[in-house]
Design a protein around this motif. Structure first.
Motif, PDB file in Angstrom:
ATOM      1  N   LEU A   1       0.828  -1.208   0.000  1.00 50.99           N
ATOM      2  CA  LEU A   1       0.000   0.000   0.000  1.00 50.99           C
ATOM      3  C   LEU A   1       0.863   1.259   0.000  1.00 50.99           C
ATOM      4  O   LEU A   1       0.606   2.200  -0.763  1.00 50.99           O
ATOM      5  CB  LEU A   1      -0.916   0.003   1.221  1.00 50.99           C
ATOM      6  N   ALA A   2       1.875   1.278   0.842  1.00 53.19           N
ATOM      7  CA  ALA A   2       2.741   2.464   0.927  1.00 53.19           C
ATOM      8  C   ALA A   2       3.483   2.701  -0.385  1.00 53.19           C
ATOM      9  O   ALA A   2       3.592   3.851  -0.858  1.00 53.19           O
ATOM     10  CB  ALA A   2       3.728   2.300   2.082  1.00 53.19           C
ATOM     11  N   ARG A   3       3.976   1.641  -1.006  1.00 56.64           N
ATOM     12  CA  ARG A   3       4.682   1.799  -2.283  1.00 56.64           C
ATOM     13  C   ARG A   3       3.755   2.311  -3.375  1.00 56.64           C
ATOM     14  O   ARG A   3       4.128   3.175  -4.169  1.00 56.64           O
ATOM     15  CB  ARG A   3       5.298   0.475  -2.710  1.00 56.64           C
ATOM     16  N   LYS A   4       2.551   1.770  -3.429  1.00 51.40           N
ATOM     17  CA  LYS A   4       1.638   2.175  -4.491  1.00 51.40           C
ATOM     18  C   LYS A   4       1.146   3.606  -4.293  1.00 51.40           C
ATOM     19  O   LYS A   4       0.938   4.336  -5.270  1.00 51.40           O
ATOM     20  CB  LYS A   4       0.477   1.180  -4.593  1.00 51.40           C
ATOM     21  N   LEU A   5       0.970   4.029  -3.047  1.00 47.36           N
ATOM     22  CA  LEU A   5       0.641   5.433  -2.799  1.00 47.36           C
ATOM     23  C   LEU A   5       1.783   6.341  -3.232  1.00 47.36           C
ATOM     24  O   LEU A   5       1.555   7.382  -3.868  1.00 47.36           O
ATOM     25  CB  LEU A   5       0.349   5.649  -1.314  1.00 47.36           C
TER      26      LEU A   5
ATOM     27  N   SER B   1      -5.991   2.048  -2.379  1.00 52.81           N
ATOM     28  CA  SER B   1      -6.925   1.022  -2.831  1.00 52.81           C
ATOM     29  C   SER B   1      -6.621  -0.307  -2.139  1.00 52.81           C
ATOM     30  O   SER B   1      -5.633  -0.964  -2.442  1.00 52.81           O
ATOM     31  CB  SER B   1      -6.837   0.865  -4.346  1.00 52.81           C
ATOM     32  N   TYR B   2      -7.509  -0.682  -1.214  1.00 54.66           N
ATOM     33  CA  TYR B   2      -7.331  -1.931  -0.477  1.00 54.66           C
ATOM     34  C   TYR B   2      -8.179  -3.021  -1.126  1.00 54.66           C
ATOM     35  O   TYR B   2      -9.058  -3.624  -0.505  1.00 54.66           O
ATOM     36  CB  TYR B   2      -7.717  -1.725   0.982  1.00 54.66           C
ATOM     37  N   VAL B   3      -7.918  -3.248  -2.392  1.00 49.91           N
ATOM     38  CA  VAL B   3      -8.523  -4.347  -3.148  1.00 49.91           C
ATOM     39  C   VAL B   3      -7.396  -5.028  -3.917  1.00 49.91           C
ATOM     40  O   VAL B   3      -6.361  -4.416  -4.200  1.00 49.91           O
ATOM     41  CB  VAL B   3      -9.628  -3.860  -4.110  1.00 49.91           C
TER      42      VAL B   3
ATOM     43  N   PRO C   1      -4.695  -1.112  -7.413  1.00 51.39           N
ATOM     44  CA  PRO C   1      -4.942  -2.271  -6.551  1.00 51.39           C
ATOM     45  C   PRO C   1      -3.639  -2.967  -6.166  1.00 51.39           C
ATOM     46  O   PRO C   1      -2.595  -2.770  -6.800  1.00 51.39           O
ATOM     47  CB  PRO C   1      -5.816  -3.177  -7.425  1.00 51.39           C
ATOM     48  N   LEU C   2      -3.703  -3.798  -5.151  1.00 51.95           N
ATOM     49  CA  LEU C   2      -2.516  -4.491  -4.659  1.00 51.95           C
ATOM     50  C   LEU C   2      -1.874  -5.346  -5.740  1.00 51.95           C
ATOM     51  O   LEU C   2      -0.651  -5.399  -5.863  1.00 51.95           O
ATOM     52  CB  LEU C   2      -2.889  -5.351  -3.447  1.00 51.95           C
ATOM     53  N   GLY C   3      -2.686  -6.053  -6.505  1.00 57.13           N
ATOM     54  CA  GLY C   3      -2.226  -6.711  -7.718  1.00 57.13           C
ATOM     55  C   GLY C   3      -1.230  -7.833  -7.505  1.00 57.13           C
ATOM     56  O   GLY C   3      -1.198  -8.496  -6.471  1.00 57.13           O
TER      57      GLY C   3
ATOM     58  N   ASP D   1       1.867  -8.044  -6.909  1.00 56.69           N
ATOM     59  CA  ASP D   1       3.103  -7.617  -6.245  1.00 56.69           C
ATOM     60  C   ASP D   1       3.791  -8.818  -5.592  1.00 56.69           C
ATOM     61  O   ASP D   1       3.141  -9.684  -5.011  1.00 56.69           O
ATOM     62  CB  ASP D   1       2.765  -6.572  -5.181  1.00 56.69           C
ATOM     63  N   PRO D   2       5.114  -8.889  -5.663  1.00 56.23           N
ATOM     64  CA  PRO D   2       5.827  -9.999  -5.016  1.00 56.23           C
ATOM     65  C   PRO D   2       5.552 -10.120  -3.525  1.00 56.23           C
ATOM     66  O   PRO D   2       5.580 -11.232  -2.971  1.00 56.23           O
ATOM     67  CB  PRO D   2       7.301  -9.669  -5.283  1.00 56.23           C
ATOM     68  N   ASP D   3       5.278  -9.008  -2.845  1.00 59.30           N
ATOM     69  CA  ASP D   3       4.966  -9.089  -1.424  1.00 59.30           C
ATOM     70  C   ASP D   3       3.607  -9.741  -1.178  1.00 59.30           C
ATOM     71  O   ASP D   3       3.409 -10.396  -0.149  1.00 59.30           O
ATOM     72  CB  ASP D   3       5.010  -7.703  -0.782  1.00 59.30           C
ATOM     73  N   VAL D   4       2.659  -9.560  -2.092  1.00 59.36           N
ATOM     74  CA  VAL D   4       1.379 -10.260  -1.963  1.00 59.36           C
ATOM     75  C   VAL D   4       1.609 -11.759  -2.144  1.00 59.36           C
ATOM     76  O   VAL D   4       1.069 -12.586  -1.403  1.00 59.36           O
ATOM     77  CB  VAL D   4       0.343  -9.731  -2.974  1.00 59.36           C
ATOM     78  N   ALA D   5       2.439 -12.115  -3.121  1.00 56.54           N
ATOM     79  CA  ALA D   5       2.769 -13.530  -3.325  1.00 56.54           C
ATOM     80  C   ALA D   5       3.480 -14.105  -2.098  1.00 56.54           C
ATOM     81  O   ALA D   5       3.198 -15.240  -1.679  1.00 56.54           O
ATOM     82  CB  ALA D   5       3.641 -13.696  -4.566  1.00 56.54           C
ATOM     83  N   ALA D   6       4.388 -13.335  -1.502  1.00 60.33           N
ATOM     84  CA  ALA D   6       5.079 -13.803  -0.299  1.00 60.33           C
ATOM     85  C   ALA D   6       4.093 -14.032   0.845  1.00 60.33           C
ATOM     86  O   ALA D   6       4.224 -15.000   1.613  1.00 60.33           O
ATOM     87  CB  ALA D   6       6.148 -12.791   0.118  1.00 60.33           C
ATOM     88  N   LEU D   7       3.090 -13.165   0.951  1.00 60.63           N
ATOM     89  CA  LEU D   7       2.081 -13.329   1.999  1.00 60.63           C
ATOM     90  C   LEU D   7       1.236 -14.571   1.751  1.00 60.63           C
ATOM     91  O   LEU D   7       0.876 -15.284   2.701  1.00 60.63           O
ATOM     92  CB  LEU D   7       1.198 -12.084   2.067  1.00 60.63           C
ATOM     93  N   ILE D   8       0.925 -14.854   0.502  1.00 59.11           N
ATOM     94  CA  ILE D   8       0.189 -16.077   0.175  1.00 59.11           C
ATOM     95  C   ILE D   8       0.945 -17.305   0.680  1.00 59.11           C
ATOM     96  O   ILE D   8       0.373 -18.195   1.323  1.00 59.11           O
ATOM     97  CB  ILE D   8      -0.043 -16.165  -1.342  1.00 59.11           C
ATOM     98  N   TRP D   9       2.246 -17.362   0.418  1.00 58.70           N
ATOM     99  CA  TRP D   9       3.034 -18.509   0.870  1.00 58.70           C
ATOM    100  C   TRP D   9       3.171 -18.528   2.388  1.00 58.70           C
ATOM    101  O   TRP D   9       3.239 -19.604   3.003  1.00 58.70           O
ATOM    102  CB  TRP D   9       4.397 -18.513   0.192  1.00 58.70           C
ATOM    103  N   HIS D  10       3.201 -17.374   3.002  1.00 60.91           N
ATOM    104  CA  HIS D  10       3.220 -17.307   4.464  1.00 60.91           C
ATOM    105  C   HIS D  10       1.948 -17.934   5.029  1.00 60.91           C
ATOM    106  O   HIS D  10       2.009 -18.729   5.988  1.00 60.91           O
ATOM    107  CB  HIS D  10       3.342 -15.845   4.900  1.00 60.91           C
ATOM    108  N   ARG D  11       0.797 -17.618   4.444  1.00 59.80           N
ATOM    109  CA  ARG D  11      -0.465 -18.220   4.898  1.00 59.80           C
ATOM    110  C   ARG D  11      -0.469 -19.738   4.636  1.00 59.80           C
ATOM    111  O   ARG D  11      -0.961 -20.523   5.458  1.00 59.80           O
ATOM    112  CB  ARG D  11      -1.641 -17.547   4.201  1.00 59.80           C
TER     113      ARG D  11
END
Length: 238
Positions: A104-108, A181-183, A204-206, A208-218
């Motif tokens: 979010l911070a990067r996209k802003l 945008s928190y979608v 949108p978050l899209g 992003d590698p950090d979203v992918a990293a969070l998926i693997w964390h979950r």
């Protein structure tokens, strides 16, 4: 045998939204070569989660591509899994989490955030108070990161509504309002954020590698906990 990662998204009528979620799936697959990753949807889009669960053989971990709890997490997802793959391991939904805060911070920043902007975290919304609390927790994390207040506002159910937040912040000394945008992907809710009249709206978050990293964390959290249906889906530690 490495369990297949099945991503369970809500579903969208936006072609751009579907492509973004497909790109996120590819990003997640590249992050862990040798793991099978499948994208599915709870409704509207295809393939449906039920069809993917029927088709995939061997152990599976389902990660909801949802930023907060709510009806889809607590009702739709458990019903589908209980009917089609009660042996599935089910992960927690994505947010709130520090990795999402970073995105979010990067996209802003990329959108042109200024030091004088009032910031709104724009989310879809829910009738579930716990889901709204998830979003407000995400807004608090972003406020700490940006060192300024961040208001959580909702495009559908939830208070304050996007319109209420815009009206309230429009009466403050801030030069303009910026919406984070928190979608996850383009579509109906992101369009509502864009139409709200803010000075800027981040993407949108899209994928992003950090979203992918969070998926693997979950995914990893779920395997450590070995949570399978028909247990109630619970939030894992963030």
């Amino acid at each position: 045998m490495k369990p297949t990662l099945i991503l369970a998204a809500h579903g969208t009528r936006s072609a751009a939204g579907e492509e973004t979620l497909s790109a996120l799936t590819r990003t997640a697959a590249r992050a862990r070569p040798g793991h099978r990753v499948e994208l599915s949807y709870l409704e509207i889009s295809s393939p449906l989660l039920s069809d993917v669960l029927d088709a995939v053989r061997g152990p599976v971990v389902v990660v909801p591509l949802l930023l907060a709890g709510g009806y889809h997490v607590h009702i739709d997802l458990p019903d589908v899994i209980a009917e089609h793959r009660p042996d599935a391991v089910v992960a927690g939904w994505l947010g709130p989490h520090r990795l999402l805060t970073s995105v979010l911070a990067r996209k802003l920043a990329r959108a042109g955030l200024r030091a004088t902007d009032a910031v709104v975290l724009g989310a879809a919304g829910s009738s579930d108070p716990a889901a709204l609390a998830d979003v407000r927790a995400a807004a608090h994390r972003l406020a700490v990161r940006l060192a300024r207040p961040v208001t959580a506002a909702f495009a559908s159910a939830g208070s304050p509504s996007l319109g209420e937040a815009m009206e309230r912040l429009g009466s403050t000394p801030a030069a303009r309002v910026a919406i984070a945008s928190y979608v996850l992907a383009p579509g109906f809710f992101h369009d509502r954020l864009v139409a709200a009249g803010a000075g800027l709206v981040s993407e949108p978050l899209g994928a992003d590698p950090d979203v992918a990293a969070l998926i693997w964390h979950r995914y990893d959290e779920a395997l450590r906990g070995r949570r399978t249906m028909p247990q109630t889906v619970q939030a894992l530690p963030h």
